[in-house]
Design a protein around this motif. Structure first.
Motif, PDB file in Angstrom:
ATOM      1  N   SER A   5       4.147 -11.740   0.625  1.00 32.89           N
ATOM      2  CA  SER A   5       2.964 -11.964  -0.214  1.00 32.89           C
ATOM      3  C   SER A   5       3.012 -11.094  -1.450  1.00 32.89           C
ATOM      4  O   SER A   5       2.646 -11.507  -2.550  1.00 32.89           O
ATOM      5  CB  SER A   5       1.688 -11.681   0.582  1.00 32.89           C
ATOM      6  N   SER A   6       3.486  -9.828  -1.269  1.00 37.03           N
ATOM      7  CA  SER A   6       3.574  -8.920  -2.412  1.00 37.03           C
ATOM      8  C   SER A   6       4.556  -9.419  -3.435  1.00 37.03           C
ATOM      9  O   SER A   6       4.291  -9.427  -4.642  1.00 37.03           O
ATOM     10  CB  SER A   6       3.969  -7.521  -1.921  1.00 37.03           C
ATOM     11  N   ILE A   7       5.706  -9.899  -3.010  1.00 34.53           N
ATOM     12  CA  ILE A   7       6.720 -10.420  -3.930  1.00 34.53           C
ATOM     13  C   ILE A   7       6.194 -11.644  -4.665  1.00 34.53           C
ATOM     14  O   ILE A   7       6.353 -11.808  -5.870  1.00 34.53           O
ATOM     15  CB  ILE A   7       8.020 -10.757  -3.160  1.00 34.53           C
ATOM     16  N   GLN A   8       5.500 -12.521  -3.899  1.00 37.78           N
ATOM     17  CA  GLN A   8       4.963 -13.729  -4.512  1.00 37.78           C
ATOM     18  C   GLN A   8       3.923 -13.398  -5.572  1.00 37.78           C
ATOM     19  O   GLN A   8       3.892 -13.977  -6.650  1.00 37.78           O
ATOM     20  CB  GLN A   8       4.356 -14.622  -3.428  1.00 37.78           C
ATOM     21  N   ALA A   9       3.078 -12.387  -5.281  1.00 36.66           N
ATOM     22  CA  ALA A   9       2.050 -12.007  -6.251  1.00 36.66           C
ATOM     23  C   ALA A   9       2.668 -11.444  -7.507  1.00 36.66           C
ATOM     24  O   ALA A   9       2.275 -11.767  -8.611  1.00 36.66           O
ATOM     25  CB  ALA A   9       1.097 -11.001  -5.618  1.00 36.66           C
ATOM     26  N   GLN A  10       3.693 -10.599  -7.353  1.00 36.51           N
ATOM     27  CA  GLN A  10       4.304  -9.968  -8.510  1.00 36.51           C
ATOM     28  C   GLN A  10       5.102 -10.954  -9.351  1.00 36.51           C
ATOM     29  O   GLN A  10       5.375 -10.699 -10.508  1.00 36.51           O
ATOM     30  CB  GLN A  10       5.195  -8.812  -8.056  1.00 36.51           C
ATOM     31  N   SER A  11       5.491 -12.103  -8.770  1.00 35.71           N
ATOM     32  CA  SER A  11       6.287 -13.075  -9.521  1.00 35.71           C
ATOM     33  C   SER A  11       5.435 -14.004 -10.374  1.00 35.71           C
ATOM     34  O   SER A  11       5.955 -14.914 -11.004  1.00 35.71           O
ATOM     35  CB  SER A  11       7.140 -13.907  -8.554  1.00 35.71           C
ATOM     36  N   PHE A  12       4.126 -13.786 -10.388  1.00 35.13           N
ATOM     37  CA  PHE A  12       3.228 -14.628 -11.186  1.00 35.13           C
ATOM     38  C   PHE A  12       3.652 -14.655 -12.653  1.00 35.13           C
ATOM     39  O   PHE A  12       3.952 -13.632 -13.265  1.00 35.13           O
ATOM     40  CB  PHE A  12       1.800 -14.089 -11.092  1.00 35.13           C
ATOM     41  N   SER A  13       3.681 -15.828 -13.245  1.00 37.57           N
ATOM     42  CA  SER A  13       3.909 -15.977 -14.680  1.00 37.57           C
ATOM     43  C   SER A  13       3.158 -17.213 -15.165  1.00 37.57           C
ATOM     44  O   SER A  13       2.917 -18.153 -14.404  1.00 37.57           O
ATOM     45  CB  SER A  13       5.397 -16.092 -15.010  1.00 37.57           C
ATOM     46  N   ALA A  14       2.780 -17.174 -16.429  1.00 37.56           N
ATOM     47  CA  ALA A  14       2.047 -18.296 -17.013  1.00 37.56           C
ATOM     48  C   ALA A  14       2.388 -18.397 -18.494  1.00 37.56           C
ATOM     49  O   ALA A  14       2.547 -17.381 -19.175  1.00 37.56           O
ATOM     50  CB  ALA A  14       0.537 -18.108 -16.833  1.00 37.56           C
ATOM     51  N   VAL A  15       2.519 -19.625 -18.967  1.00 33.72           N
ATOM     52  CA  VAL A  15       2.732 -19.871 -20.382  1.00 33.72           C
ATOM     53  C   VAL A  15       1.777 -20.973 -20.818  1.00 33.72           C
ATOM     54  O   VAL A  15       1.501 -21.906 -20.050  1.00 33.72           O
ATOM     55  CB  VAL A  15       4.201 -20.259 -20.671  1.00 33.72           C
ATOM     56  N   SER A  16       1.226 -20.854 -22.013  1.00 37.74           N
ATOM     57  CA  SER A  16       0.272 -21.867 -22.475  1.00 37.74           C
ATOM     58  C   SER A  16       0.397 -22.061 -23.980  1.00 37.74           C
ATOM     59  O   SER A  16       0.771 -21.150 -24.723  1.00 37.74           O
ATOM     60  CB  SER A  16      -1.169 -21.461 -22.127  1.00 37.74           C
ATOM     61  N   PHE A  17       0.075 -23.275 -24.403  1.00 36.52           N
ATOM     62  CA  PHE A  17      -0.074 -23.618 -25.819  1.00 36.52           C
ATOM     63  C   PHE A  17      -1.543 -23.948 -26.032  1.00 36.52           C
ATOM     64  O   PHE A  17      -2.108 -24.781 -25.323  1.00 36.52           O
ATOM     65  CB  PHE A  17       0.802 -24.805 -26.204  1.00 36.52           C
ATOM     66  N   ASN A  18      -2.173 -23.277 -27.004  1.00 38.01           N
ATOM     67  CA  ASN A  18      -3.625 -23.317 -27.115  1.00 38.01           C
ATOM     68  C   ASN A  18      -4.100 -23.723 -28.507  1.00 38.01           C
ATOM     69  O   ASN A  18      -3.452 -23.398 -29.521  1.00 38.01           O
ATOM     70  CB  ASN A  18      -4.200 -21.929 -26.821  1.00 38.01           C
ATOM     71  N   LEU A  19      -5.243 -24.388 -28.547  1.00 36.62           N
ATOM     72  CA  LEU A  19      -5.983 -24.553 -29.784  1.00 36.62           C
ATOM     73  C   LEU A  19      -6.931 -23.362 -29.910  1.00 36.62           C
ATOM     74  O   LEU A  19      -7.518 -22.921 -28.919  1.00 36.62           O
ATOM     75  CB  LEU A  19      -6.776 -25.850 -29.773  1.00 36.62           C
ATOM     76  N   ARG A  20      -7.075 -22.846 -31.136  1.00 35.49           N
ATOM     77  CA  ARG A  20      -7.846 -21.617 -31.331  1.00 35.49           C
ATOM     78  C   ARG A  20      -8.889 -21.787 -32.431  1.00 35.49           C
ATOM     79  O   ARG A  20      -8.614 -22.373 -33.485  1.00 35.49           O
ATOM     80  CB  ARG A  20      -6.911 -20.462 -31.704  1.00 35.49           C
ATOM     81  N   GLY A  21     -10.069 -21.259 -32.178  1.00 40.46           N
ATOM     82  CA  GLY A  21     -11.092 -21.103 -33.201  1.00 40.46           C
ATOM     83  C   GLY A  21     -11.626 -19.694 -33.126  1.00 40.46           C
ATOM     84  O   GLY A  21     -11.808 -19.156 -32.029  1.00 40.46           O
ATOM     85  N   ASP A  22     -11.865 -19.065 -34.280  1.00 36.55           N
ATOM     86  CA  ASP A  22     -12.441 -17.729 -34.241  1.00 36.55           C
ATOM     87  C   ASP A  22     -13.295 -17.493 -35.472  1.00 36.55           C
ATOM     88  O   ASP A  22     -13.265 -18.259 -36.434  1.00 36.55           O
ATOM     89  CB  ASP A  22     -11.373 -16.638 -34.076  1.00 36.55           C
ATOM     90  N   TYR A  23     -14.083 -16.433 -35.392  1.00 38.08           N
ATOM     91  CA  TYR A  23     -14.852 -15.980 -36.543  1.00 38.08           C
ATOM     92  C   TYR A  23     -14.299 -14.640 -36.974  1.00 38.08           C
ATOM     93  O   TYR A  23     -14.112 -13.730 -36.148  1.00 38.08           O
ATOM     94  CB  TYR A  23     -16.342 -15.859 -36.228  1.00 38.08           C
ATOM     95  N   GLU A  24     -14.037 -14.524 -38.270  1.00 33.04           N
ATOM     96  CA  GLU A  24     -13.443 -13.311 -38.821  1.00 33.04           C
ATOM     97  C   GLU A  24     -14.477 -12.550 -39.644  1.00 33.04           C
ATOM     98  O   GLU A  24     -14.935 -13.029 -40.681  1.00 33.04           O
ATOM     99  CB  GLU A  24     -12.247 -13.686 -39.688  1.00 33.04           C
ATOM    100  N   TYR A  25     -14.835 -11.381 -39.156  1.00 31.98           N
ATOM    101  CA  TYR A  25     -15.699 -10.454 -39.886  1.00 31.98           C
ATOM    102  C   TYR A  25     -14.774  -9.628 -40.772  1.00 31.98           C
ATOM    103  O   TYR A  25     -13.995  -8.811 -40.289  1.00 31.98           O
ATOM    104  CB  TYR A  25     -16.464  -9.586 -38.901  1.00 31.98           C
ATOM    105  N   SER A  26     -14.842  -9.875 -42.068  1.00 31.24           N
ATOM    106  CA  SER A  26     -13.882  -9.302 -43.016  1.00 31.24           C
ATOM    107  C   SER A  26     -14.619  -8.347 -43.941  1.00 31.24           C
ATOM    108  O   SER A  26     -15.532  -8.744 -44.659  1.00 31.24           O
ATOM    109  CB  SER A  26     -13.236 -10.440 -43.829  1.00 31.24           C
ATOM    110  N   LYS A  27     -14.229  -7.070 -43.918  1.00 30.78           N
ATOM    111  CA  LYS A  27     -14.932  -6.058 -44.711  1.00 30.78           C
ATOM    112  C   LYS A  27     -13.997  -5.478 -45.770  1.00 30.78           C
ATOM    113  O   LYS A  27     -12.955  -4.900 -45.465  1.00 30.78           O
ATOM    114  CB  LYS A  27     -15.444  -4.936 -43.809  1.00 30.78           C
ATOM    115  N   LEU A  28     -14.372  -5.656 -47.033  1.00 36.11           N
ATOM    116  CA  LEU A  28     -13.570  -5.149 -48.139  1.00 36.11           C
ATOM    117  C   LEU A  28     -13.555  -3.627 -48.144  1.00 36.11           C
ATOM    118  O   LEU A  28     -14.556  -2.979 -47.850  1.00 36.11           O
ATOM    119  CB  LEU A  28     -14.119  -5.660 -49.469  1.00 36.11           C
ATOM    120  N   TYR A  29     -12.389  -3.067 -48.511  1.00 33.84           N
ATOM    121  CA  TYR A  29     -12.258  -1.621 -48.628  1.00 33.84           C
ATOM    122  C   TYR A  29     -12.612  -1.118 -50.024  1.00 33.84           C
ATOM    123  O   TYR A  29     -13.145  -0.034 -50.195  1.00 33.84           O
ATOM    124  CB  TYR A  29     -10.811  -1.205 -48.331  1.00 33.84           C
ATOM    125  N   MET A  30     -12.263  -1.909 -51.050  1.00 36.62           N
ATOM    126  CA  MET A  30     -12.431  -1.462 -52.431  1.00 36.62           C
ATOM    127  C   MET A  30     -13.397  -2.399 -53.154  1.00 36.62           C
ATOM    128  O   MET A  30     -13.582  -3.538 -52.746  1.00 36.62           O
ATOM    129  CB  MET A  30     -11.076  -1.444 -53.141  1.00 36.62           C
TER     130      MET A  30
END
Length: 263
Positions: A5-30
């Motif tokens: 069970s320990s070996i099986q748990a440690q062998s976990f792997s996952a790969v995904s291709f995703n669509l992404r949406g986000d909000y960007e809080y952008s703060k000017l320095y100058m």
């Protein structure tokens, strides 16, 4: 059975291709643009009852859309990494009104491309903590025009300051990220800071400069000297720098796996 069970748990792997949406809080320095506004207001003090407001440092904030690829391996503590690319844009306007009802308009259009690499740890297949490196390309257009008393609008050559200005910046940013992995959903949060690596040291410059103009093609920070005594403009600090459009950024997003494989 426990070892298996320990070996099986440690062998976990996952790969995904995703669509992404986000909000960007952008703060000017100058605040080179705000220097321009302050100088413009001071130059026309007494005849400009509605002067320009200075820009809020977060006016470049906006939503992004894009995609990502993510990989996880190991349990209860494993390796986690991701590559994401997003695009976002925003626009806004500022106005100043003179006593004779002439209006000076400044309109901004900002477009960002962000390519980000995350790498770090995943805990119990759910919580991620990562460092990040991001290449960020920002193109900023600023249009300065007059709205006349009859309602007509012009960015022509009636006065040297009118026109469409452009600045491009490319920065290599660094930062930290965290996220929650919930089935096909991934909820990332990150903060990043610009460096001068890859940075553009140019100016905010007219896109169509008439070489018969008396003054330079770049937008002045020191508007009063530019208008009264252009020969004595400080070439190092007298104009709006492209570098002033760099930002600290906080991104909060949601990703949905349109393809996901778990082993």
């Amino acid at each position: 059975m426990g070892v298996s069970s320990s070996i099986q748990a440690q062998s976990f792997s996952a790969v995904s291709f995703n669509l992404r949406g986000d909000y960007e809080y952008s703060k000017l320095y100058m605040f080179d643009i705000n220097d321009f506004y302050r100088n413009y207001n001071a130059y026309y003090a007494g005849v400009i009852p509605q002067p320009f407001d200075t820009l809020n440092p977060t006016v470049f904030s906006h939503p992004n859309l894009g995609a990502s690829v993510r990989f996880a391996s190991g349990d209860p503590v494993g390796f986690y990494t991701g590559l994401s690319m997003v695009y976002g844009r925003t626009s806004f306007d500022q106005q100043a009104k003179f006593q004779n009802n002439l209006i000076t308009n400044t309109g901004f259009n900002v477009a960002d491309w962000n390519l980000q690499i995350d790498a770090g740890l995943i805990f119990f297949r759910v919580l991620t903590l990562e460092g990040l490196v991001a290449a960020r390309s920002r193109k900023t257009f600023m249009e300065i025009g007059y709205t006349y008393q009859d309602g007509s609008y012009s960015v022509g050559n009636e006065y040297d300051i009118l026109g469409v200005y452009q600045a491009s910046t490319t920065t290599l940013d660094w930062g930290l990220a965290a996220g929650l992995r919930l089935g096909r959903l991934y909820i990332p949060v990150s903060i990043s800071f610009p460096t001068n690596m890859l940075s553009d040291d140019g100016l905010l410059t007219l896109t169509d400069f008439d070489e018969t103009q008396v003054r330079w093609s770049d937008l002045p920070r020191d508007y009063q000297t530019w208008a009264n005594d252009p020969v004595n403009m400080d070439l190092e600090t007298g104009f709006v720098r492209a570098q002033s459009f760099q930002s600290m950024r906080i991104n909060v997003g949601v990703e949905f796996a349109i393809f996901q494989r778990i082993d």
